[in-house]
Scaffold this motif. Structure first.
Motif, PDB file in Angstrom:
ATOM      1  N   ALA A  93       0.833  -1.204   0.000  1.00 44.20           N
ATOM      2  CA  ALA A  93       0.000   0.000   0.000  1.00 44.20           C
ATOM      3  C   ALA A  93       0.868   1.255   0.000  1.00 44.20           C
ATOM      4  O   ALA A  93       0.611   2.199  -0.766  1.00 44.20           O
ATOM      5  N   LEU A  94       1.885   1.261   0.841  1.00 49.14           N
ATOM      6  CA  LEU A  94       2.790   2.415   0.909  1.00 49.14           C
ATOM      7  C   LEU A  94       3.458   2.664  -0.440  1.00 49.14           C
ATOM      8  O   LEU A  94       3.556   3.809  -0.897  1.00 49.14           O
ATOM      9  N   HIS A  95       3.921   1.608  -1.087  1.00 52.24           N
ATOM     10  CA  HIS A  95       4.541   1.730  -2.399  1.00 52.24           C
ATOM     11  C   HIS A  95       3.590   2.412  -3.383  1.00 52.24           C
ATOM     12  O   HIS A  95       3.966   3.338  -4.102  1.00 52.24           O
ATOM     13  N   SER A  96       2.334   1.965  -3.408  1.00 48.86           N
ATOM     14  CA  SER A  96       1.364   2.531  -4.355  1.00 48.86           C
ATOM     15  C   SER A  96       1.054   3.987  -4.041  1.00 48.86           C
ATOM     16  O   SER A  96       0.973   4.817  -4.947  1.00 48.86           O
ATOM     17  N   VAL A  97       0.886   4.295  -2.756  1.00 46.72           N
ATOM     18  CA  VAL A  97       0.559   5.671  -2.383  1.00 46.72           C
ATOM     19  C   VAL A  97       1.731   6.611  -2.681  1.00 46.72           C
ATOM     20  O   VAL A  97       1.533   7.698  -3.234  1.00 46.72           O
ATOM     21  N   VAL A  98       2.947   6.212  -2.342  1.00 43.41           N
ATOM     22  CA  VAL A  98       4.115   7.061  -2.599  1.00 43.41           C
ATOM     23  C   VAL A  98       4.297   7.279  -4.108  1.00 43.41           C
ATOM     24  O   VAL A  98       4.500   8.412  -4.556  1.00 43.41           O
ATOM     25  N   LEU A  99       4.199   6.203  -4.879  1.00 46.30           N
ATOM     26  CA  LEU A  99       4.311   6.342  -6.332  1.00 46.30           C
ATOM     27  C   LEU A  99       3.169   7.201  -6.872  1.00 46.30           C
ATOM     28  O   LEU A  99       3.373   8.041  -7.757  1.00 46.30           O
ATOM     29  N   GLY A 100       1.971   7.008  -6.327  1.00 48.61           N
ATOM     30  CA  GLY A 100       0.828   7.803  -6.769  1.00 48.61           C
ATOM     31  C   GLY A 100       1.000   9.281  -6.486  1.00 48.61           C
ATOM     32  O   GLY A 100       0.713  10.121  -7.344  1.00 48.61           O
ATOM     33  N   VAL A 101       1.471   9.623  -5.297  1.00 52.50           N
ATOM     34  CA  VAL A 101       1.699  11.028  -4.949  1.00 52.50           C
ATOM     35  C   VAL A 101       2.756  11.627  -5.882  1.00 52.50           C
ATOM     36  O   VAL A 101       2.608  12.752  -6.379  1.00 52.50           O
ATOM     37  N   PHE A 153      -2.321  15.637 -17.870  1.00 45.77           N
ATOM     38  CA  PHE A 153      -3.562  15.126 -17.313  1.00 45.77           C
ATOM     39  C   PHE A 153      -3.541  13.610 -17.112  1.00 45.77           C
ATOM     40  O   PHE A 153      -3.785  13.128 -16.010  1.00 45.77           O
ATOM     41  N   TYR A 154      -3.287  12.840 -18.164  1.00 43.12           N
ATOM     42  CA  TYR A 154      -3.362  11.379 -18.032  1.00 43.12           C
ATOM     43  C   TYR A 154      -2.275  10.789 -17.134  1.00 43.12           C
ATOM     44  O   TYR A 154      -2.565   9.912 -16.313  1.00 43.12           O
ATOM     45  N   LEU A 167      -3.430   9.470  -9.281  1.00 45.07           N
ATOM     46  CA  LEU A 167      -4.628   9.371  -8.454  1.00 45.07           C
ATOM     47  C   LEU A 167      -5.105   7.927  -8.375  1.00 45.07           C
ATOM     48  O   LEU A 167      -5.477   7.445  -7.305  1.00 45.07           O
ATOM     49  N   PHE A 168      -5.056   7.224  -9.489  1.00 48.39           N
ATOM     50  CA  PHE A 168      -5.438   5.807  -9.525  1.00 48.39           C
ATOM     51  C   PHE A 168      -4.558   4.986  -8.578  1.00 48.39           C
ATOM     52  O   PHE A 168      -5.049   4.137  -7.842  1.00 48.39           O
TER      53      PHE A 168
END
Length: 126
Positions: free
Chosen positions: A14-22, A44-45, A51-52
């Motif tokens: 989860a942390l990996h996804s959130v950090v990469l997402g931010v 934009f994309y 965000l995804f």
């Protein structure tokens, strides 16, 4: 051999996804360029993918409390690997995508193994 409990594996994924997402939300073009993409379009994309990733990270974290979400984590990693490898084979992205597919596959395998061990250890205790 020490095994990572499922909660820790899910938290790290989860942390990996959130950090990469931010990072993708904040600096999408810079990150894509750093990994070999030539991107001159609107941000934009690429930012939307950030965000995804944050949303996925939240769902992964929800699996810590709700084990019913664990299959979603595993399946999302399987589909991510399939997508990344197929795109890399087509040549539509830089070769580093093979590495990102391997990382996603590794994370998915860790979650699946930790989940299986948790489920089978409960059976042995009962």
């Amino acid at each position: 051999m020490t095994r990572l409990p499922l909660n820790w594996v899910l938290a790290l994924v989860a942390l990996h996804s959130v950090v990469l997402g931010v990072a993708m939300l904040g600096w999408p073009l810079e990150i894509l360029e750093a990994f070999g993409w030539e991107f001159t379009e609107t941000r934009f994309y690429p930012a939307q993918s950030g965000l995804f990733l944050i949303i996925l990270g939240i769902v992964y974290a929800m699996a810590i409390r709700q084990r019913a979400y664990v299959p979603i984590v595993v399946f999302s990693k399987v589909f991510a690997v399939a997508f990344l490898v197929s795109e890399a084979w087509r040549g539509s992205c830089p070769p580093i995508v093979f590495l990102t597919a391997a990382i996603d596959g590794f994370m998915g395998a860790l979650v699946a193994i930790a989940w299986w061990r948790e489920r089978t250890s409960h059976r042995e205790v009962a």
